[in-house]
Write a protein that holds these residues in place. Structure first.
Motif, PDB file in Angstrom:
ATOM      1  N   ILE A  97       3.052   7.804   3.144  1.00 60.93           N
ATOM      2  CA  ILE A  97       3.320   6.583   4.085  1.00 60.93           C
ATOM      3  C   ILE A  97       3.105   5.326   3.205  1.00 60.93           C
ATOM      4  O   ILE A  97       2.256   5.497   2.164  1.00 60.93           O
ATOM      5  N   GLY A  98       3.625   4.226   3.531  1.00 64.45           N
ATOM      6  CA  GLY A  98       3.795   3.160   2.565  1.00 64.45           C
ATOM      7  C   GLY A  98       4.150   1.932   3.492  1.00 64.45           C
ATOM      8  O   GLY A  98       5.082   2.028   4.505  1.00 64.45           O
ATOM      9  N   GLY A  99       3.726   0.717   2.917  1.00 64.66           N
ATOM     10  CA  GLY A  99       4.087  -0.545   3.631  1.00 64.66           C
ATOM     11  C   GLY A  99       3.364  -1.898   2.897  1.00 64.66           C
ATOM     12  O   GLY A  99       3.405  -1.829   1.787  1.00 64.66           O
ATOM     13  N   GLN A 135       0.776  -1.093   0.083  1.00 67.56           N
ATOM     14  CA  GLN A 135       0.006  -0.124   0.122  1.00 67.56           C
ATOM     15  C   GLN A 135       0.939   1.276  -0.115  1.00 67.56           C
ATOM     16  O   GLN A 135       1.912   1.218   0.533  1.00 67.56           O
ATOM     17  N   LEU A 136       0.274   2.477  -0.436  1.00 62.29           N
ATOM     18  CA  LEU A 136       0.975   3.688  -0.624  1.00 62.29           C
ATOM     19  C   LEU A 136      -0.052   4.786  -0.301  1.00 62.29           C
ATOM     20  O   LEU A 136      -1.151   4.535  -1.003  1.00 62.29           O
ATOM     21  N   GLY A 137       0.258   5.806   0.319  1.00 63.76           N
ATOM     22  CA  GLY A 137      -0.715   6.675   0.624  1.00 63.76           C
ATOM     23  C   GLY A 137      -0.335   7.965   1.486  1.00 63.76           C
ATOM     24  O   GLY A 137       0.871   8.339   1.108  1.00 63.76           O
ATOM     25  N   ASP A 185       3.297  -0.086   8.185  1.00 70.15           N
ATOM     26  CA  ASP A 185       3.723   1.308   7.256  1.00 70.15           C
ATOM     27  C   ASP A 185       4.824   1.814   7.741  1.00 70.15           C
ATOM     28  O   ASP A 185       5.096   1.768   9.135  1.00 70.15           O
ATOM     29  N   PHE A 186       5.596   2.258   6.929  1.00 68.04           N
ATOM     30  CA  PHE A 186       6.752   3.079   7.008  1.00 68.04           C
ATOM     31  C   PHE A 186       6.242   4.710   7.053  1.00 68.04           C
ATOM     32  O   PHE A 186       5.796   4.825   6.119  1.00 68.04           O
ATOM     33  N   ALA A 187       6.622   5.482   8.055  1.00 71.31           N
ATOM     34  CA  ALA A 187       6.190   6.742   7.923  1.00 71.31           C
ATOM     35  C   ALA A 187       7.532   7.481   8.289  1.00 71.31           C
ATOM     36  O   ALA A 187       8.442   7.109   8.782  1.00 71.31           O
ATOM     37  N   ASP A 188       7.053   8.967   8.008  1.00 69.69           N
ATOM     38  CA  ASP A 188       8.196   9.967   8.180  1.00 69.69           C
ATOM     39  C   ASP A 188       7.454  11.284   8.742  1.00 69.69           C
ATOM     40  O   ASP A 188       7.162  12.097   7.895  1.00 69.69           O
ATOM     41  N   VAL A 189       6.722  11.308   9.758  1.00 64.03           N
ATOM     42  CA  VAL A 189       6.000  12.328  10.380  1.00 64.03           C
ATOM     43  C   VAL A 189       6.768  13.058  11.550  1.00 64.03           C
ATOM     44  O   VAL A 189       6.904  12.481  12.414  1.00 64.03           O
ATOM     45  N   SER A 190       6.747  14.168  11.512  1.00 65.46           N
ATOM     46  CA  SER A 190       7.277  14.836  12.479  1.00 65.46           C
ATOM     47  C   SER A 190       6.668  16.402  12.675  1.00 65.46           C
ATOM     48  O   SER A 190       6.307  17.007  11.509  1.00 65.46           O
TER      49      SER A 190
END
Length: 212
Positions: A76-78, A51-53, A100-105
């Motif tokens: 986000i995606g995984g 998934q990707l989103g 999911d791998f994320a990069d939220v900060s």
């Protein structure tokens, strides 16, 4: 002459009767009844996909030193895998694991201190129903996320939290084994860190899945 003609007619009639007696009707072909073909269930069974989103997060980290709310969005995606059992009338149910791998900060403008999370894992129960070539479903389960902080404003934010996730989606059949769909999920993480902050996470995915 009459006798000869009569004799010839009798001979021809006898030959015709003898020939007709030797004729046997052709054997009838046996009738074979074949059961109607039954389509194999498509949605029931195991599956795996990616998934990707898009993710939108709301950090409510209110405390004496950091009273403000912070928002951020990102890609986000995984991957995911699960299994569905077929019930009556087109209904299906089963578990799904999704990572999911994320990069939220988020960052404090005054100090530059940051808080972030970089992964979400979910274990959900899927309940769905066939609609034409698609499956409409809802989901509920638990979600895990790890959080990190840099600086003193978000001090104590390091760690992880496990809470609930709710969602709904639609998968459409593309061929013998593939589906393409979309899914929305809402995650709530409460009491995060030493200050007891809350983080709400909204995700919207496009999912490609192979069904075994």
């Amino acid at each position: 002459m009459i006798k000869t003609t009569t004799l010839s007619a009798l001979m021809i009639s006898s030959a015709a009767l003898a020939y007709a007696g030797n004729l046997e009707p052709a054997p009838a072909e046996p009738v074979v009844f074949e059961p109607a073909a039954v389509a194999a269930p498509f949605w029931a069974g195991g599956y795996a996909g990616v998934q990707l989103g898009y993710v939108y997060s709301e950090f409510d980290l209110g405390s004496a030193t950091s009273p403000d709310d912070f928002d951020d969005d990102s890609v986000i995606g995984g991957f995911n895998f699960g299994y569905l059992w077929e019930l009556n009338n087109g209904w299906h149910i089963g578990p799904e694991f999704q990572y999911d791998f994320a990069d939220v900060s988020v960052a404090d403008a005054g100090t530059g201190d940051t808080a972030s999370f970089d992964e979400i894992a979910r274990l959900k129960l899927i309940v769905g129903r066939e609609v034409g070539q698609g499956l409409v479903y809802g989901s509920a389960g638990i979600a895990y996320a790890s959080f990190d902080d840099v600086g003193t404003i978000f001090d104590g934010f390091d760690g992880s939290d496990t809470n609930y996730v709710l969602g709904f989606g639609y998968d459409h059949r593309l061929g013998e084994n593939w589906t393409l769909g979309g899914e929305y999920m809402y995650h709530a993480f409460n009491g995060v860190g030493a200050s007891g902050g809350d983080v709400d996470v909204n995700t919207l995915h496009v999912k490609a899945t192979y069904r075994f």
